[in-house]
Design a protein around this motif. Structure first.
Motif, short mmCIF file in Angstrom:
data_model
loop_
_atom_site.label_atom_id
_atom_site.label_comp_id
_atom_site.label_asym_id
_atom_site.label_seq_id
_atom_site.Cartn_x
_atom_site.Cartn_y
_atom_site.Cartn_z
N GLU A 135 -0.56 6.95 -1.62
CA GLU A 135 -0.21 5.56 -1.95
C GLU A 135 0.98 5.09 -1.12
OE1 GLU A 135 -1.80 5.83 -6.59
OE2 GLU A 135 0.32 6.18 -6.10
N ALA A 139 1.17 2.02 1.60
CA ALA A 139 2.14 0.93 1.46
C ALA A 139 2.95 0.73 2.73
CB ALA A 139 3.08 1.23 0.29
N LYS A 170 7.42 -1.81 -1.64
CA LYS A 170 6.69 -1.76 -2.90
C LYS A 170 5.35 -1.06 -2.72
CE LYS A 170 8.76 -5.44 -5.58
NZ LYS A 170 8.50 -6.59 -6.47
N LYS A 172 1.70 0.22 -4.83
CA LYS A 172 0.86 0.08 -6.02
C LYS A 172 0.39 1.48 -6.42
CE LYS A 172 -1.86 -3.42 -6.61
NZ LYS A 172 -2.97 -4.39 -6.49
N SER A 180 -2.96 0.44 -12.85
CA SER A 180 -2.19 0.20 -11.63
C SER A 180 -0.93 -0.61 -11.92
CB SER A 180 -3.03 -0.53 -10.59
OG SER A 180 -4.14 0.24 -10.21
N GLU A 182 2.72 -2.14 -9.60
CA GLU A 182 3.46 -2.23 -8.34
C GLU A 182 4.95 -2.09 -8.58
OE1 GLU A 182 2.52 -4.83 -4.51
OE2 GLU A 182 3.68 -5.98 -5.97
#
Length: 349
Positions: A135, A139, A170, A172, A180, A182
């Motif tokens: 993740e 990002a 940031k 998610k 989910s 953020e």
């Protein structure tokens, strides 16, 4: 007789005092019990919701809801602050295990390779840790990253001193229940630290940038070595590589296959530069001082001079020339690459 009477009175007073203390203590115990029983009652469904949102242990979720009077947002903030305190306590622990995460954005000509460390191999092999690394990689490709230093080979480097710039991006995150949310990368790491009780850090990251030359085209590939993952996007070793060429490629499948295999070759053979022209002058000087010929460095350091593992009778440079002619491209070359191995920059104790 008088002495006996005095002794009896003394014992009597002592018993009265002991009984009085028992009465007081029993009263205090009773009051404490009443106070405890009058604490905020937390509905089970709120605990379940908070756990899904934060992945925190059940008892921690209950404490957070009690402290916030069953306010969900307040409980989340309470858990975050508690997690920060936990992370602060753990940050001095050595984290030399972990994984390398790689990701390519073909549409925008970008790629990232990053190293995220944990204290133990057990944690680094878990889905929670690995999914967070994936993740974070995603990002950093979607959002612009400020800072870092551009290396001689064009790679944008983020060393430990630059990582704070990445922590503010940031990300998610999705927990095991599919929920989910953020938040800044730093907070996402804090949440996992609080859950796993290990120090977790992003050690370093490198980015391949889009080409500035409008006359050239590129293709980027990546590879992470992990026998347990079919995706080959996380592992203890990883690489990203960028090819550059002119003209129209008549066989993109062959180009993609070569790029993918070259990424594996880089992981397996650990070169540090593309060509002989890229060998640092300090390395050449050291070689000269030790009465060694520069050619002795080629097999270990120079990608172009290494025997290509998928066609051992050719060097990587020779195979590039053969492939370029086969697929109709001009000046097919390796623009840049980066290879990471877990723990090679970490301090151990």
């Amino acid at each position: 007789m008088i002495r006996s009477l005095g002794f009896a009175l003394k014992n009597c007073n002592k018993n009265i005092l002991i009984n009085s203390n028992k009465t007081i203590n029993n009263g205090l115990l009773k009051n404490n019990f009443c106070t405890k029983s009058s604490e905020v009652k937390v509905p089970t469904e709120l605990v379940v919701q908070l756990r899904k949102k934060t992945q925190s242990p059940v008892q921690e979720c209950k404490k957070a809801l009690q402290a916030s009077n069953n306010d969900m947002e307040g409980a989340i903030k309470w858990l975050l602050e508690k997690g920060k305190a936990t992370a602060e306590k753990l940050k001095t622990r050595v984290s030399a295990e972990g994984i390398v995460s790689v990701l390519v954005d073909s549409n925008n000509g970008k790629a990232v390779i990053l190293e995220m460390n944990s204290e133990t191999d057990f944690v680094s092999r878990g889905d929670i840790f690995r999914n967070l690394a994936r993740e974070i990689s995603g990002a950093t490709l979607v959002n612009p990253v400020s800072g870092g230093k551009v290396a001689d080979n064009g790679i944008l480097e983020f060393e430990p001193s630059d990582i704070e710039n990445i922590y503010t991006i940031k990300v998610k995150t999705t927990n095991e229940d599919g929920v989910s949310e953020e938040m800044p990368i730093k907070d996402a790491i804090v949440r996992i630290v609080s859950k796993l009780r290990e120090n977790i850090v992003i050690r370093r990251a490198s980015f391949i940038q889009p080409l500035n030359n409008n006359n050239s085209k590129s293709y980027i590939s990546s590879y992470a070595h992990d026998s347990t993952s079919e995706k080959k996007d996380v592992g203890r070793l990883g690489s990203i590589v960028q090819l550059e060429y002119q003209g129209n490629c008549t066989n993109m499948d062959s180009l993609k296959q070569f790029a993918n295999q070259l990424a594996i070759h880089i992981v397996s053979n650990s070169p540090s530069v593309v060509s002989t022209n890229d060998i640092p002058s300090s390395v050449l000087e050291e070689c000269k001082n030790n009465n060694k010929k520069p050619e002795s460095l080629y097999d270990d350091m120079v990608l172009y001079e290494q025997s290509y593992m998928y066609s051992p009778e050719h060097t990587v440079k020779q195979y590039l020339e053969i492939l370029s002619e086969k697929i109709g491209t001009e000046n097919l070359s390796v623009k840049t690459f980066r290879r990471y191995a877990i723990g090679e920059t970490a301090e151990r104790v």
